[in-house]
Enzyme design. Structure first.
Site, PDB file in Angstrom:
ATOM      1  N   ASN A   9       0.871  -1.177   0.000  1.00 43.10           N
ATOM      2  CA  ASN A   9       0.000   0.000   0.000  1.00 43.10           C
ATOM      3  C   ASN A   9       0.908   1.227   0.000  1.00 43.10           C
ATOM      4  O   ASN A   9       1.521   1.551   1.014  1.00 43.10           O
ATOM      5  CB  ASN A   9      -0.877  -0.040   1.267  1.00 43.10           C
ATOM      6  N   TRP A  10       0.979   1.887  -1.155  1.00 41.96           N
ATOM      7  CA  TRP A  10       1.919   3.006  -1.276  1.00 41.96           C
ATOM      8  C   TRP A  10       1.382   4.294  -0.657  1.00 41.96           C
ATOM      9  O   TRP A  10       2.096   5.279  -0.567  1.00 41.96           O
ATOM     10  CB  TRP A  10       2.253   3.243  -2.750  1.00 41.96           C
ATOM     11  N   LYS A  11       0.108   4.280  -0.304  1.00 41.20           N
ATOM     12  CA  LYS A  11      -0.540   5.471   0.287  1.00 41.20           C
ATOM     13  C   LYS A  11      -0.292   6.708  -0.570  1.00 41.20           C
ATOM     14  O   LYS A  11      -0.162   6.598  -1.793  1.00 41.20           O
ATOM     15  CB  LYS A  11      -0.058   5.672   1.723  1.00 41.20           C
ATOM     16  N   GLU A 189      -5.285  -5.491  10.424  1.00 39.45           N
ATOM     17  CA  GLU A 189      -4.272  -4.468  10.693  1.00 39.45           C
ATOM     18  C   GLU A 189      -4.582  -3.759  12.009  1.00 39.45           C
ATOM     19  O   GLU A 189      -5.428  -2.842  12.035  1.00 39.45           O
ATOM     20  CB  GLU A 189      -4.264  -3.424   9.572  1.00 39.45           C
ATOM     21  N   GLY A 195       2.451   1.822  10.708  1.00 43.81           N
ATOM     22  CA  GLY A 195       3.398   2.927  10.558  1.00 43.81           C
ATOM     23  C   GLY A 195       4.102   3.322  11.838  1.00 43.81           C
ATOM     24  O   GLY A 195       4.728   4.376  11.909  1.00 43.81           O
ATOM     25  N   SER A 234       3.506  -2.575  10.342  1.00 41.92           N
ATOM     26  CA  SER A 234       4.953  -2.575  10.562  1.00 41.92           C
ATOM     27  C   SER A 234       5.622  -3.895  10.166  1.00 41.92           C
ATOM     28  O   SER A 234       6.550  -4.347  10.846  1.00 41.92           O
ATOM     29  CB  SER A 234       5.283  -2.202  12.012  1.00 41.92           C
ATOM     30  N   GLY A 256       5.036   1.105   4.786  1.00 43.65           N
ATOM     31  CA  GLY A 256       6.372   1.696   4.652  1.00 43.65           C
ATOM     32  C   GLY A 256       7.376   0.841   3.893  1.00 43.65           C
ATOM     33  O   GLY A 256       8.059   1.325   2.986  1.00 43.65           O
TER      34      GLY A 256
HETATM   35  C1  PEP Z   1      -0.667  -0.050   6.067  1.00 43.56           C
HETATM   36  O1  PEP Z   1      -0.733   1.139   5.851  1.00 43.56           O
HETATM   37  O2  PEP Z   1      -1.575  -0.783   5.655  1.00 43.56           O
HETATM   38  C2  PEP Z   1       0.479  -0.572   6.794  1.00 43.56           C
HETATM   39  C3  PEP Z   1       0.406  -1.793   7.234  1.00 43.56           C
HETATM   40  O3  PEP Z   1       1.541   0.280   6.992  1.00 43.56           O
HETATM   41  P1  PEP Z   1       2.970  -0.085   7.658  1.00 43.56           P
HETATM   42  O4  PEP Z   1       3.439  -1.367   7.017  1.00 43.56           O
HETATM   43  O5  PEP Z   1       3.855   1.059   7.331  1.00 43.56           O
HETATM   44  O6  PEP Z   1       2.726  -0.263   9.102  1.00 43.56           O
END
Ligand code: PEP
Length: 276
Positions: A9-11, A189, A195, A234, A256
């Site tokens: 997920n590049w957001k 999640e 994040g 994460s 990330g």
């Molecule tokens: C996400 O945004 O779905 C996510 C899991 O982010 P990260 O891996 O940075 O925690």
């Protein structure tokens, strides 16, 4: 048997240069990785560019797989990179300023669509019911929903994790039937892990995944057995293998670490190794 899925997920990150560098880097880093579905969800602005780059990369992978198949009849193809997106509207056209329809996503080759991400639930006030409507509309349009669920830190501390996840899934089950989950992906999640670098332990994540599967199994054991449940929060190359060693964790939704080709490919490889 469930097939692992690792999705990035590049957001709200990207530029033409970054998209092109990351896709080329991923194509190289994923060379030879088999037995895992790898998907990326860039910002919609870059779907066109990503589609063009992926079609080049994937046709290269196909021709390699064909020559491999010629020399060994049952050899598996390299994993192709699947294109996804981060959100969708509830309409295919009309006066909905700023929104993106399933038809548009399909036209640009996006198939796996993230819905109900905690950032959308929080910053755009998306309710369980609204997310469930998106789920239904994606299915109606032949797209794969990646349904994000998960609890806040306060809910976690109050012992409400499983109840929150069950409620978020029930918004789909109670309106569309449990079979609607066939072919869809659930991403568990925990919000406090997104994040933050504060990932859930693999044991805790497994416990919640098993509880989510058991909740679905109350309605249909068959659906529960087949539905892919990713962990997100994460995930990094350093902790990925521990998650994928768990029986109910079928892949990862990665934020990330998905912005770095080597890191993301290492996570995909860890899934391939653990699940095959
Ligand atoms: C996400 O945004 O779905 C996510 C899991 O982010 P990260 O891996 O940075 O925690």
């Amino acid at each position: 048997m469930r097939h692992p899925v690792v999705m990035g997920n590049w957001k709200l990150n990207g530029s033409k240069e970054m998209v092109s560098g990351l896709i080329k880097g991923l194509d190289a880093a994923l060379n030879g990785v088999e037995g895992v579905d790898v998907a990326i969800a860039p910002p919609v602005m870059y779907l066109d560019l990503a589609e063009q780059l992926l079609s080049k990369a994937n046709s290269k992978a196909n021709s390699k797989a064909n020559s491999k198949a010629n020399s060994k009849a049952n050899s598996k193809a390299n994993s192709k990179i699947i294109l996804g997106s981060q959100n969708v509207d509830l309409h295919n056209n009309g006066a909905f300023t700023g929104d993106i329809s399933p038809a548009m996503l399909k036209e640009f080759g996006a198939s796996h669509i993230i819905i109900g991400h905690s950032e959308r639930r929080e910053y755009h006030n998306e309710s369980d019911e609204f997310v469930a409507k998106k789920f239904a509309f994606l299915k109606e349009n032949g797209l794969t929903p990646v349904l994000c669920i998960g609890e806040s830190e306060a809910q976690n501390e109050a012992g409400e994790t499983v109840a929150v996840c069950a409620r978020q899934i029930d918004a789909v089950i109670n309106t569309q039937g449990v079979e609607a989950l066939n072919g869809a992906i659930i991403a568990y999640e925990p919000i406090w892990a997104i994040g933050t670098g504060k990932a859930a332990t693999a044991d805790d994540a497994q416990r919640i995944h098993a509880a989510i599967r058991a909740h679905i199994a109350e309605k249909s054991e068959e659906v529960a057995k087949n539905v892919v449940i990713q962990y997100g929060g994460s995930v990094k190359p350093e902790n990925a293998a521990a998650y994928f060693a768990q029986p109910d964790i079928d892949g990862a939704l990665v934020g990330g670490a998905a912005l770095d080709a080597e890191s993301f490919a290492a996570i995909a490889k860890a899934a391939a190794e653990a699940k095959n």
